[in-house]
Each structure stands twice: as structure tokens, then as C-alpha cells.
Design an enzyme around this catalytic site. Sequence first.
Site, PDB file in Angstrom:
ATOM      1  N   ARG A 122       0.846  -1.201   0.000  1.00  0.00           N
ATOM      2  CA  ARG A 122       0.000   0.000   0.000  1.00  0.00           C
ATOM      3  C   ARG A 122       0.880   1.250   0.000  1.00  0.00           C
ATOM      4  NH1 ARG A 122      -5.529  -1.324   3.457  1.00  0.00           N
ATOM      5  NH2 ARG A 122      -6.523  -2.366   1.708  1.00  0.00           N
ATOM      6  N   GLN A 127      -1.284   2.075  -5.963  1.00  0.00           N
ATOM      7  CA  GLN A 127      -2.728   2.180  -5.734  1.00  0.00           C
ATOM      8  C   GLN A 127      -3.540   1.667  -6.919  1.00  0.00           C
ATOM      9  OE1 GLN A 127      -3.516   6.235  -4.711  1.00  0.00           O
ATOM     10  NE2 GLN A 127      -2.849   6.012  -2.594  1.00  0.00           N
ATOM     11  N   ASP A 130      -4.034  -2.091  -6.562  1.00  0.00           N
ATOM     12  CA  ASP A 130      -4.392  -2.572  -5.229  1.00  0.00           C
ATOM     13  C   ASP A 130      -5.772  -3.230  -5.281  1.00  0.00           C
ATOM     14  OD1 ASP A 130      -4.841  -3.046  -2.588  1.00  0.00           O
ATOM     15  OD2 ASP A 130      -4.484  -1.005  -1.895  1.00  0.00           O
ATOM     16  N   SER A 133      -7.986  -3.284  -2.066  1.00  0.00           N
ATOM     17  CA  SER A 133      -8.752  -2.059  -1.836  1.00  0.00           C
ATOM     18  C   SER A 133      -9.948  -1.966  -2.773  1.00  0.00           C
ATOM     19  CB  SER A 133      -7.853  -0.833  -2.005  1.00  0.00           C
ATOM     20  OG  SER A 133      -6.889  -0.762  -0.976  1.00  0.00           O
ATOM     21  N   TYR A 231      -2.087  -0.683   7.261  1.00  0.00           N
ATOM     22  CA  TYR A 231      -3.094  -1.485   7.945  1.00  0.00           C
ATOM     23  C   TYR A 231      -3.060  -1.205   9.447  1.00  0.00           C
ATOM     24  CZ  TYR A 231      -3.335  -4.263   3.665  1.00  0.00           C
ATOM     25  OH  TYR A 231      -3.493  -4.671   2.358  1.00  0.00           O
TER      26      TYR A 231
END
Length: 523
Positions: A122, A127, A130, A133, A231
Site C-alpha cells: 500500500r 494504488q 491494489d 482495496s 493497515y
Amino acid sequence: MKIGTPKEVITGEARVAMTPESARQLQKLGYDCAIESGAGLLAGFSDATYEEAGVEVIKTAAALWKASDIIAKVRQPNEAELKRLNKAKTLISFFNPGGNEEGLELAKAKGANVVAMEMVPRISRAQKMDALSSMANIAGYRAVIEAGNNFGRFFTGQITAAGKVPPAKVLVVGAGVAGLAAIGTSTSLGAITLAFDVRPEVAEQVESMGAEFVYLDFEEEQADGASSGGYASVSSPEFREAQLAKFRELAPEVDIVITTALIPNREAPELWTEDMVQAMKPGSVIVDLAAEKGGNCKLTVMDEKIVTENGVTIIGYTDFPSRMAAQSSTLYATNIRHMMTDLTPEKDGQINHDMEDDVIRGATVTHQGEITFPPPPPKVQAIAAKPKEVVPELTPEEKRAEEVAAFKAQTKQQVTLLAVGGALLLLVGLVAPASFMQHFIVFVLSVFIGFQVIWGVAHSLHTPLMAVTNAISSIIILGALMQIGSGSFLVILLAALSVFMAGINIFGGFLVTRRMLAMFQKS
């Protein structure tokens, strides 16, 4: 090289790892694309749409695995699928490396390269790929929809001829990607939304979305999430007790609870205990997004919906993204495509598995006959919000000293400017005719007064461009007013026109600015 996508073998899984649009993008990278017949049907993509996009449709899974150099999947592959790998193949899929030791050993024995999409670090650059997500975003949204489907009232408050309906009160536990998606959906539906997270940096994000962040009366400083890849980390026993005490206080008040708390490679922490469920009102709903890892609620049953004796519905479904298969497949296929872009820097249809790249190294769990999980920490960590700087409060004596110093500095500056200005006027007066000096002094005074007037206007009503144009307009107005008493009709007319047009510019500018500001205000 050829990228192939087989049909998912897990019952009820409707997602697919390649869409017709993503296939077109992969072909631009130099790859051939193939898909198993029927793989996209449950997500709304027929074999014909794939063929139109230039994708080869292969009848059986065995033939597809044999023909493909790269396999793109959604769900963790089973043993039969892993046995189809070899040294020449690369698998890109969710893999659960932390709880799939047998799968890692089998992939190692086959010599295949495996990229686990849930292991994408992350960091900002990653991104776009990802997938965790992407799926969490959909799960958070769908959780609110499922809660509303099982909740017997409106989310938004209403006043009707038949009576007043209070708004629902929703508590979202965990403000990660799924939590923020749930918060956004809940607030947009009109519910009073509360949110809690152990990471202090998410409070501003929660409040910016219209929800209220639940703070604990607890002094322990929590980790900011940067050191754990963005996280949440494990909390201390004392913090956990304070957290549970707060939830017990909120349990009788809330109508819907959505729990999203997960810690990587661990069982989900129990946050909503049995006594909290018993304290909730009949008709309340709990949606547990951590059900696959044991659940945040003590009573959650994986893949089932149950109703407790006191009338609380607990939803433990684990297929929220699959319930929105078309959207999920589009986002996941885009994540895969971006991963392939990083793996194909030359856009020549050949994989360059660069283990020095933070993203590729982080996501790779087996490489050339070796298990590479767990990966080293990324060189660039997740960026956490900077803590607010605490400005020490000054004593009355220090404040007074600062004010005196500021006054002296301002006075000195003004006296210096006046002295310099006066000296310049005297120098000009020595050589300039009297008629010129009369007009020049009017101009200088207009500039000075106009500047002072504009300087006092609140900055929230300006743009920098508007401030400058208003200053010029003020100079024009003051200069025109000085000339409006002239004996010449032409001068009076021009002065009046100047006042009129400059006035339109100033008041019109403020009117437009107010309308622009109103666009960003809640009605």
C-alpha cells in the site's frame, strides 16, 4: 505470450479476471488473450463480446491452462489448478499466502512464478493495482445495501403526514477502505453515521465524509499505520478494554453495525461481543465483513444470515464483491492490467519479473522455484498523516511583548515608506510643472486609499486576481470622483462613466464570488 483467464471453480463466484475492455488494453502491451468459454457469463460478459474484443475463447479449463503462459484468476487456486503450473507459467491471483502453506509449496515445486494480488504494497505508486482495496470498496458499499435490505425502517429521517420517522443510526467499526466506503454510502442515504478506528490519522477522513468519529478517553498513543503498510496493528489489552467499554455504551443506541476490522495474517479481532448483541434493539442489523477470518462479532456464522432471540439480524456473507460481479470484475481486471503494465515495461508482450521493484517484489510469493513470502518491507512506506504541531500557549507578558514588537516594526515600516514617498514627491516637484503635480498627487492619494480599502476586505471573499482588479477599480473610482467637479462637461461625463463601469466590476465580482462559494456549501 498469451494471457488466459479460466472460469472460477468455487461455487457461487461470479467474478472474472478479464473483461473485454481490459483485454483490449492487454493486447496493446503485446499480449494475446484467451478466456475459458462461459467464464464471464455471471458477470454479464458473453463469449461473443470477448470474441469482438479479439479474445480467443477456449472450450475447456485444461486446454486454456495448457495454451496460456500467464494465468489471471480471481479466487485462490485449488490443488488441481496448481498442478497445471510449470516453470514457464506465471499465475496472478488472490492466493492467501499467509494461510496457504500447501499452495506455496506446490507452486515452488512446480517452479512457477506466483503474484498474489492481496500482497500489493500500500504505497502511492501501487494504488492502481491494489485489488484488495478495490474489492474492499465494493464490500463496504454492498454491506450498507444488505443492511438496508434487512432493516425495517428508512435510513434518512422524515416528517410525513402520518408522523415523524427518526433517522437510522449506523456505527462503522474500522475506517479502512471498506469502512470509508460504508461511511460514504450510509451518510449519502441520510443516516446518522458514527465511525471508530484504532488509527488516529483517519479521524479527519471520517469527519470530512459527514460522519462522527468515536474517540476513546484513553491516553495510549496508537501506531499510525505507516509501519504496517497502511493497515491497523494489534492494540494493547488496556486499549481493547477501553474500546469494548465504548461499544457497550453505544450498543443500545445504534440500529446498524458494520464491522470491517482485520489485521493481516491473523484471525479477525472480536469487537462486538454477545452481551453487546443482546443490548441492541429488536430489528437492528449487524453486517460482519470479517466473517471469512472468524468475524468481529461473536455470533457471526460464516456465509449465513441469522436472527438472534432478541431480534438482531447478523449477516456473515463473504461474497459481497461477487454480489456485484460486473463492477467487481471491471475493477479487478483493471488492477490486473496495471500489474501487467509494470511487468511489461517494454510493451513487447514479454514479462520482465524485476524483483528489485518494490511493487513486483512485494506481490511475488514464489519465484523461480523459491518461496519469496513474506516480502521485505517496501522502501517507500505508506504515508501517515502528520501529527498536528502543538503550539505552546504564551503567557500574558509574552503576548504583550509580541504585540509591542509588532507595533514598533509596523510603525517603523510605515514611517520609512512615508519618508521615502515624501522625498520622491519633493524631487518630482522640483522639476515638474504645477499642473502635472496636481494630477500626480491625486493619483498617488487614489492609489494609497484604494490599497487601504482593499486590504481591509475579508480574504474569504477574494481570489488573488479579483483583489488586484478591485484595487485598480478603486483607484479609478477615487480618481474619477476627484475630477467629477471639473467645469468641463466632457471630463464630468468620462468621470461618471468611470465610476459606473468600475462599480459594476467591483460589485459584479463580489456577486459572482458569492455564487461560487454557495456551490460548495450544503443547502
